[in-house]
Write a protein that holds these residues in place. Structure first.
Motif, PDB file in Angstrom:
ATOM      1  N   UNK A 514      40.108  17.734  86.842  1.00 20.81           N
ATOM      2  CA  UNK A 514      40.466  18.178  88.500  1.00 20.81           C
ATOM      3  C   UNK A 514      39.814  17.830  89.401  1.00 20.81           C
ATOM      4  N   UNK A 515      37.619  18.090  89.044  1.00 20.55           N
ATOM      5  CA  UNK A 515      37.022  18.005  89.908  1.00 20.55           C
ATOM      6  C   UNK A 515      36.608  16.504  90.349  1.00 20.55           C
ATOM      7  N   UNK A 516      37.152  15.957  89.958  1.00 21.71           N
ATOM      8  CA  UNK A 516      37.108  14.083  90.338  1.00 21.71           C
ATOM      9  C   UNK A 516      37.981  13.971  91.410  1.00 21.71           C
ATOM     10  N   UNK A 517      39.168  14.782  91.002  1.00 24.51           N
ATOM     11  CA  UNK A 517      40.405  14.120  92.775  1.00 24.51           C
ATOM     12  C   UNK A 517      39.754  15.185  93.530  1.00 24.51           C
ATOM     13  N   UNK A 518      39.159  16.205  93.211  1.00 23.95           N
ATOM     14  CA  UNK A 518      38.919  17.416  94.618  1.00 23.95           C
ATOM     15  C   UNK A 518      37.790  16.533  95.192  1.00 23.95           C
ATOM     16  N   UNK A 519      36.634  16.436  94.624  1.00 19.45           N
ATOM     17  CA  UNK A 519      35.472  15.761  95.071  1.00 19.45           C
ATOM     18  C   UNK A 519      35.734  14.147  96.023  1.00 19.45           C
ATOM     19  N   UNK A 520      36.796  13.344  95.011  1.00 24.32           N
ATOM     20  CA  UNK A 520      37.226  12.469  96.285  1.00 24.32           C
ATOM     21  C   UNK A 520      38.271  12.932  97.095  1.00 24.32           C
ATOM     22  N   UNK A 521      38.465  13.864  97.408  1.00 26.05           N
ATOM     23  CA  UNK A 521      38.836  14.312  98.702  1.00 26.05           C
ATOM     24  C   UNK A 521      37.807  15.223  99.790  1.00 26.05           C
ATOM     25  N   UNK A 522      36.613  14.676  99.137  1.00 23.81           N
ATOM     26  CA  UNK A 522      35.440  15.759  99.542  1.00 23.81           C
ATOM     27  C   UNK A 522      35.473  17.383  99.857  1.00 23.81           C
ATOM     28  N   UNK A 523      36.535  17.821  98.795  1.00 26.43           N
ATOM     29  CA  UNK A 523      36.450  18.986  98.951  1.00 26.43           C
ATOM     30  C   UNK A 523      35.212  19.917  98.425  1.00 26.43           C
ATOM     31  N   UNK A 524      35.018  21.411  98.546  1.00 23.43           N
ATOM     32  CA  UNK A 524      33.457  22.042  98.093  1.00 23.43           C
ATOM     33  C   UNK A 524      34.371  23.132  97.595  1.00 23.43           C
ATOM     34  N   UNK A 525      34.936  22.858  96.085  1.00 26.97           N
ATOM     35  CA  UNK A 525      35.917  24.182  95.891  1.00 26.97           C
ATOM     36  C   UNK A 525      35.092  25.716  96.209  1.00 26.97           C
ATOM     37  N   UNK A 526      35.372  26.231  96.969  1.00 24.43           N
ATOM     38  CA  UNK A 526      35.316  27.887  96.656  1.00 24.43           C
ATOM     39  C   UNK A 526      36.500  28.936  95.825  1.00 24.43           C
ATOM     40  N   UNK A 527      37.438  28.483  97.007  1.00 27.23           N
ATOM     41  CA  UNK A 527      38.613  29.741  96.051  1.00 27.23           C
ATOM     42  C   UNK A 527      39.435  29.325  94.819  1.00 27.23           C
ATOM     43  N   UNK A 528      38.308  29.526  94.185  1.00 29.50           N
ATOM     44  CA  UNK A 528      38.435  29.392  92.190  1.00 29.50           C
ATOM     45  C   UNK A 528      38.268  30.567  91.003  1.00 29.50           C
ATOM     46  N   UNK A 529      39.779  30.449  90.468  1.00 31.21           N
ATOM     47  CA  UNK A 529      39.663  31.804  89.641  1.00 31.21           C
ATOM     48  C   UNK A 529      40.038  31.270  88.250  1.00 31.21           C
ATOM     49  N   UNK A 530      39.484  31.986  87.188  1.00 30.08           N
ATOM     50  CA  UNK A 530      39.468  32.205  86.110  1.00 30.08           C
ATOM     51  C   UNK A 530      40.954  32.453  85.708  1.00 30.08           C
ATOM     52  N   UNK A 531      42.097  31.782  84.951  1.00 26.65           N
ATOM     53  CA  UNK A 531      42.556  32.109  84.628  1.00 26.65           C
ATOM     54  C   UNK A 531      43.034  33.840  84.148  1.00 26.65           C
ATOM     55  N   UNK A 532      43.751  35.241  84.245  1.00 26.67           N
ATOM     56  CA  UNK A 532      43.536  36.397  83.784  1.00 26.67           C
ATOM     57  C   UNK A 532      44.873  36.522  83.349  1.00 26.67           C
ATOM     58  N   UNK A 533      45.015  36.479  82.496  1.00 20.37           N
ATOM     59  CA  UNK A 533      46.303  36.772  81.371  1.00 20.37           C
ATOM     60  C   UNK A 533      47.282  38.859  81.621  1.00 20.37           C
ATOM     61  N   UNK A 534      48.012  38.581  82.848  1.00 13.71           N
ATOM     62  CA  UNK A 534      48.558  39.952  83.332  1.00 13.71           C
ATOM     63  C   UNK A 534      50.074  40.029  82.471  1.00 13.71           C
ATOM     64  N   UNK A 535      50.349  41.726  83.012  1.00 20.57           N
ATOM     65  CA  UNK A 535      51.566  41.434  82.068  1.00 20.57           C
ATOM     66  C   UNK A 535      52.776  41.151  82.445  1.00 20.57           C
ATOM     67  N   UNK A 536      53.658  40.689  81.680  1.00 20.38           N
ATOM     68  CA  UNK A 536      55.365  39.627  82.053  1.00 20.38           C
ATOM     69  C   UNK A 536      55.076  39.015  82.715  1.00 20.38           C
ATOM     70  N   UNK A 537      53.692  37.792  82.685  1.00 22.81           N
ATOM     71  CA  UNK A 537      54.438  36.667  83.283  1.00 22.81           C
ATOM     72  C   UNK A 537      54.337  35.515  82.165  1.00 22.81           C
ATOM     73  N   UNK A 538      54.922  34.587  82.395  1.00 25.55           N
ATOM     74  CA  UNK A 538      55.028  33.660  82.097  1.00 25.55           C
ATOM     75  C   UNK A 538      53.739  32.636  81.107  1.00 25.55           C
ATOM     76  N   UNK A 539      52.961  32.628  82.163  1.00 20.91           N
ATOM     77  CA  UNK A 539      51.681  32.132  81.619  1.00 20.91           C
ATOM     78  C   UNK A 539      51.103  32.984  80.853  1.00 20.91           C
ATOM     79  N   UNK A 540      50.989  34.539  81.151  1.00 22.04           N
ATOM     80  CA  UNK A 540      50.717  35.377  79.815  1.00 22.04           C
ATOM     81  C   UNK A 540      51.506  34.808  78.289  1.00 22.04           C
ATOM     82  N   UNK A 541      52.398  34.660  78.312  1.00 21.64           N
ATOM     83  CA  UNK A 541      53.121  35.032  76.808  1.00 21.64           C
ATOM     84  C   UNK A 541      53.022  33.643  76.297  1.00 21.64           C
ATOM     85  N   UNK A 542      52.706  32.011  76.902  1.00 28.83           N
ATOM     86  CA  UNK A 542      52.177  31.224  76.783  1.00 28.83           C
ATOM     87  C   UNK A 542      50.839  31.762  76.093  1.00 28.83           C
ATOM     88  N   UNK A 543      49.972  32.216  76.601  1.00 33.17           N
ATOM     89  CA  UNK A 543      48.823  32.810  76.178  1.00 33.17           C
ATOM     90  C   UNK A 543      48.461  32.951  74.622  1.00 33.17           C
TER      91      UNK A 543
END
Length: 572
Positions: A514-543
């Motif tokens: 991800x870091x390599x591909x976005x750097x290649x596109x010249x993006x300076x990443x600002x809007x980034x989020x560490x995944x936060x498991x919240x109830x009743x989502x598919x991702x949380x159940x996988x986590x």
């Protein structure tokens, strides 16, 4: 404006209205902003429209002598608890479980004005003080916790919230229809305790007969012993939440049963208009004079044009609370709100958003709605865009044009996230392709306030599939189109992509890509989020479970603090 233009919050304000009793008293975890974006205001105004005398106690002090819970006495019908527009734990803590220093829904961002889990804390206090008075629980916090769920902040599986909260009834999802029906039944003389078969509600009972149409989940205790059963439960819950006509769901918890009645079908355009056309002042209560409420400042010049989202992103709670079916407001109702904003003191001519859960889903639905009524898929866009989806951007463009001609409005910006997969997809109907191209051109050329938000979320194919997000090549195409359009119109605008680290299925190697591909596109990443498991989502159940609920395959998850931090570092 007069003080009586707001719903009363104190005994003095109740007296100013000439009232000697109240029908309903609402307790809210947010400051009282009388605006259709704040749930307590919506429910308060709706009850008022039903002819009831309603008061709101915003951000009551739950410590000490409970004076805020006593100051208005006992309502004639029930107490209502609306913990806030945002889940209290997401509001309080970062993805690293660090306590946040501010609260956007509180005057001057002051922290500590609500407890953790106000759905539980407020109802326990009310039942301790007034054990005979019914308590109605609603809001997103309760909605997402109506059945057994993983709690990231306590790192454990918890039962449906009614096992911890002594509320008599829980309303989940958007509450207008169930609240109206509840009031109707109470007026007909039905005791509150006997309101059991009301759609879109949940209750706790010692025993409940099971019919052939019901879905009986694995019990809470079974899920504690076997995470695979929790994963299987989630698939049933998510599919029922996204059906037009769903089944009743039952889950045994200890020696009691949580009963979740099926939701109402999506409300009509007229019903949604009616909710937005209630007599809101659109301003914070005068008690907050000269104080800043950031959540209000963010939406004060924006207009919500539809409800629901058919994206079904694995980490998102919108479909669990609002559903996947789009319900759009009428053009007349939206333009009426635009005119109201334009007439407000201090308006400088700029509408900050005409959007919703997604910016460009207004009026979108199935070409053949009978197919939609049979469908149980949580997403109309993943793994591929549904052939039955009628994704016409023409009504949205017409809305932008008409709103832009409102006297006093200089410019309309789009602040909600744009689904670029809807714009780049090639439809069989060429008319849809033309409207998508025209929308893209007009959006970039005329409705970007310097920066346009989009959410690719990741670059790697296998992670994006788990997220229910489109391939990264579509983002690359949109980025190139964005640059070409800017150049053609002599603009210097920025595309702001959102990304998530530590999502289930994502490894450190994936983050390096991800870091390599976005750097290649010249993006300076600002809007980034560490995944936060919240109830009743598919991702949380996988986590939590380590299984994909739909395939039961094992999924890698970065769970340790060091693993999550290592992934996040790739952003910087």
């Amino acid at each position: 404006m007069l003080l009586t233009d707001w719903l009363p919050t104190t005994q003095k304000e109740v007296t100013l209205r000439g009232w000697d009793y109240l029908d309903v008293i609402l307790f809210s975890g947010d400051a009282y902003v009388d605006h259709p974006s704040f749930g307590a205001a919506v429910i308060g105004r709706l009850l008022e429209a039903e002819g009831l005398r309603v008061a709101i106690v915003p951000q009551p002090d739950w410590r000490g002598d409970y004076r805020d819970f006593k100051k208005l006495g006992v309502p004639r019908l029930f107490f209502g608890v609306a913990p806030g527009a945002m889940d209290s734990m997401v509001n309080h803590y970062t993805a690293n479980k660090r306590l946040r220093s501010d609260d956007a829904y509180t005057p001057d961002k002051r922290a500590g004005m609500r407890p953790d889990y106000p759905s539980i804390v407020y109802t326990k206090i009310l039942k301790e003080l007034y054990p005979e008075t019914p308590v109605l629980l609603g809001g997103i916090e309760a909605s997402l916790r109506r059945l057994a769920h993983y709690d990231y902040w306590q790192d454990r599986l918890r039962p449906g919230i009614l096992a911890d909260s002594p509320a008599d009834l829980l309303i989940y999802g958007m509450g207008e229809k169930p609240v109206r029906e509840l009031v109707k039944r109470l007026r007909e003389g039905v005791p509150f305790a006997q309101v059991k078969n009301l759609p879109q509600t949940a209750y706790l009972t010692p025993d409940e007969p099971v019919s052939t149409d019901d879905i009986e989940l694995f019990s809470f205790e079974e899920c504690l012993k076997d995470k695979r059963k929790q994963a299987q439960n989630f698939r049933a819950i998510e599919e029922e939440s996204n059906k037009y006509c769903a089944s009743r769901i039952l889950q045994k918890t200890g020696n009691r049963v949580v009963v979740v009645n099926p939701p109402y079908p999506p409300i009509t355009e007229a019903e949604l208009d009616a909710s937005y056309d209630l007599p809101y002042t659109r301003m914070p209560h005068p008690k907050y004079k000269d104080k800043l409420i950031p959540a209000y400042e963010m939406i004060r010049c924006s207009v919500n044009i539809h409800r629901g989202c058919f994206g079904g992103c694995a980490f998102c709670t919108i479909s669990a609370h609002q559903g996947k079916f789009i319900v759009s407001r009428s053009r007349e109702s939206i333009l009426k709100e635009v005119r109201a904003i334009a007439g407000m003191p201090g308006f400088k001519g700029y509408i900050s958003d005409l959007g919703g859960p997604s910016a460009n889903m207004y009026r979108m639905q199935g070409t053949d709605e009978t197919l939609c009524r049979k469908c149980r898929k949580p997403s109309c866009l993943a793994p591929v865009i549904c052939k039955n989806l009628h994704a016409d951007h023409a009504p949205l463009l017409d809305l932008y044009h008409m709103a832009g001609r409102t006297p006093g409005v200089k410019k309309i910006f789009i602040g909600s996230g744009v689904r670029y997969d809807l714009l780049l997809h090639r439809y069989e109907d060429e008319r849809l392709n033309r409207s998508a191209r025209r929308y893209t051109e007009e959006l970039i050329a005329g409705h970007v306030s310097g920066r346009l938000k989009v959410a690719p979320e990741h670059t790697e194919e296998h992670v994006l599939k788990l997220m229910r997000k489109p391939p990264f090549r579509l983002f690359e195409q949109f980025n190139a189109l964005f640059d070409r359009t800017n150049e053609a119109h002599h603009l210097r605008q920025q595309l702001v992509p959102y990304f998530i680290s530590s999502h289930p299925g994502c490894t450190a190697a994936d983050m390096a890509e991800l870091a390599a591909k976005t750097k290649k596109l010249h993006f300076r990443l600002e809007q980034v989020q560490d995944f936060t498991p919240t109830p009743m989502t598919l991702a949380t159940e996988m986590y939590y479970t380590g299984f994909h609920p739909y395939t039961l395959e094992c999924i890698y998850c970065a769970r340790k603090k060091e693993e999550k931090l290592a992934q996040r570092r790739f952003f910087f």
